[in-house]
Design an enzyme around this catalytic site. Structure first.
Site, PDB file in Angstrom:
ATOM      1  N   LYS A 152       0.873  -1.184   0.000  1.00  0.00           N
ATOM      2  CA  LYS A 152       0.000   0.000   0.000  1.00  0.00           C
ATOM      3  C   LYS A 152       0.907   1.230   0.000  1.00  0.00           C
ATOM      4  O   LYS A 152       1.142   1.860   1.032  1.00  0.00           O
ATOM      5  CB  LYS A 152      -0.949  -0.033   1.198  1.00  0.00           C
ATOM      6  CG  LYS A 152      -2.143   0.888   1.018  1.00  0.00           C
ATOM      7  CD  LYS A 152      -3.258   0.556   1.982  1.00  0.00           C
ATOM      8  CE  LYS A 152      -4.335   1.612   2.007  1.00  0.00           C
ATOM      9  NZ  LYS A 152      -5.091   1.754   0.771  1.00  0.00           N
TER      10      LYS A 152
HETATM   11  N1  PMP Z   1      -7.818  -2.074  -3.045  1.00  0.00           N
HETATM   12  C1  PMP Z   1      -7.222  -0.876  -3.127  1.00  0.00           C
HETATM   13  C2  PMP Z   1      -6.470  -0.535  -4.350  1.00  0.00           C
HETATM   14  C3  PMP Z   1      -7.331   0.033  -2.053  1.00  0.00           C
HETATM   15  O1  PMP Z   1      -6.738   1.225  -2.129  1.00  0.00           O
HETATM   16  C4  PMP Z   1      -8.061  -0.341  -0.910  1.00  0.00           C
HETATM   17  C5  PMP Z   1      -8.158   0.584   0.270  1.00  0.00           C
HETATM   18  N2  PMP Z   1      -8.729   1.808  -0.033  1.00  0.00           N
HETATM   19  C6  PMP Z   1      -8.691  -1.584  -0.876  1.00  0.00           C
HETATM   20  C7  PMP Z   1      -8.524  -2.436  -1.955  1.00  0.00           C
HETATM   21  C8  PMP Z   1      -9.470  -2.035   0.314  1.00  0.00           C
HETATM   22  O2  PMP Z   1      -8.619  -2.306   1.399  1.00  0.00           O
HETATM   23  P1  PMP Z   1      -9.096  -2.164   2.910  1.00  0.00           P
HETATM   24  O3  PMP Z   1     -10.287  -3.025   3.061  1.00  0.00           O
HETATM   25  O4  PMP Z   1      -7.943  -2.639   3.693  1.00  0.00           O
HETATM   26  O5  PMP Z   1      -9.411  -0.728   3.147  1.00  0.00           O
END
Ligand code: PMP
Length: 293
Positions: A152
């Site tokens: 991330k």
């Molecule tokens: N995919 C992407 C590309 C993201 O940026 C996010 C978070 N915004 C998610 C999936 C979802 O992740 P999470 O459930 O950990 O927020």
């Protein structure tokens, strides 16, 4: 009172919360981040978000320079300083201030740690009741062997290019395929389908962010006795699915009823989507790391 933001442990009003233009987070997208939610004065899945942050940092050889516990306390302190019961938290760690070259070895001052607590509404309220429309975009998700979507990182241009396509056609979200033309994820959410009572979602090896919400939804499905299949997913499976929904910390769990101009089933959110959404709302309301520990 304006939102209060923590930068390297110091609290600033939103207007004064600034970082150097020489910070490599700004110059190169060199850093990592997390989006976290606080519900009822409890930070939902706090430890999992911290684990992912530290893993992303490790993947880019970034030493955060604080322990998980120190970062956990910084997050809580920022939420408390704002007096929020419910909020969205953006936790950012950049490589810090360097020179104009891209080398991280010249970032002498150490990383910049930023905690923002604020409000967020990704999609209009009625879409959570009626379901939303998504489109498949032509921009392919970053290939894992180039820049792994499991990290991330602050490098979100891949997702932004996809979002530009989404905005152009006035849809709400974009479905991104991987380099093999199989479904990866949306620009800021993971994707799930329901077909003949089975919950389907692309596996981690398809090149996705391993969403915290995705994990919670898989737990919920297992608890409800719903079979879950993680694996490759084709667009054919998407078009012929009975139900579809997206998951993300910001988005929470949101039903999808139209994809690429085609209605899914009867064009309304499906029954399993509703059960999962209800259960998710129950969980976030009572679980989490308490602010007033
Ligand atoms: N995919 C992407 C590309 C993201 O940026 C996010 C978070 N915004 C998610 C999936 C979802 O992740 P999470 O459930 O950990 O927020």
């Amino acid at each position: 009172m304006s939102v209060r933001i923590s930068i390297n442990g110091q609290m600033f009003a939103k207007e004064d919360a600034k970082v150097s233009v020489y910070d490599h987070g700004f110059l190169y997208g060199d850093g990592v981040f997390e989006g976290i939610r606080c519900y009822n004065r409890r930070i939902f899945r706090h430890q999992q978000h911290l684990d992912r942050l530290f893993e992303s940092a490790q993947a880019i050889d970034l030493t955060i320079g604080r322990t998980r516990e120190e970062v956990r306390q910084a997050v809580k302190e920022t939420v408390r300083a704002n007096g929020f019961d419910d909020c969205y938290i953006r936790l950012v760690v950049t490589r810090g201030v360097g020179d104009l070259g891209l080398s991280p070895s010249k970032c002498y001052g150490g990383p910049t740690l930023i905690v923002i607590a604020d409000k967020i509404q990704l999609y209009p309220e009625e879409k959570y009741r009626e379901g939303m429309e998504i489109v498949t975009v032509t921009t392919r998700r970053n290939s894992p062997d180039v820049l792994n979507p499991a990290i991330k990182s602050l490098n979100y241009l891949n997702n932004i290019l996809a979002k530009i396509e989404v905005n152009r056609v006035k849809a709400e979200e974009g479905l991104m395929l991987n380099q093999h033309g199989l479904v990866a994820e949306c620009t800021g959410d993971n994707v799930f389908l329901v077909k003949r009572g089975v919950l389907l979602t692309p596996s981690v090896d398809q090149g996705i962010l391993v969403g915290v919400t995705r994990g919670v939804v898989i737990e919920i499905a297992r608890e409800l006795g719903v079979p879950v299949r993680e694996g490759p997913m084709s667009l054919l499976e998407v078009y012929t699915a009975d139900e579809c929904f997206l998951t993300g910390t910001g988005a929470e769990v949101i039903p999808v009823v139209r994809i690429d101009g085609r209605n899914l089933a009867d064009g309304k959110p499906g029954p399993l989507s509703w059960r999962i959404i209800e259960r998710y709302r129950e969980l976030v309301a009572r679980e989490g790391d308490p602010l007033d520990e």
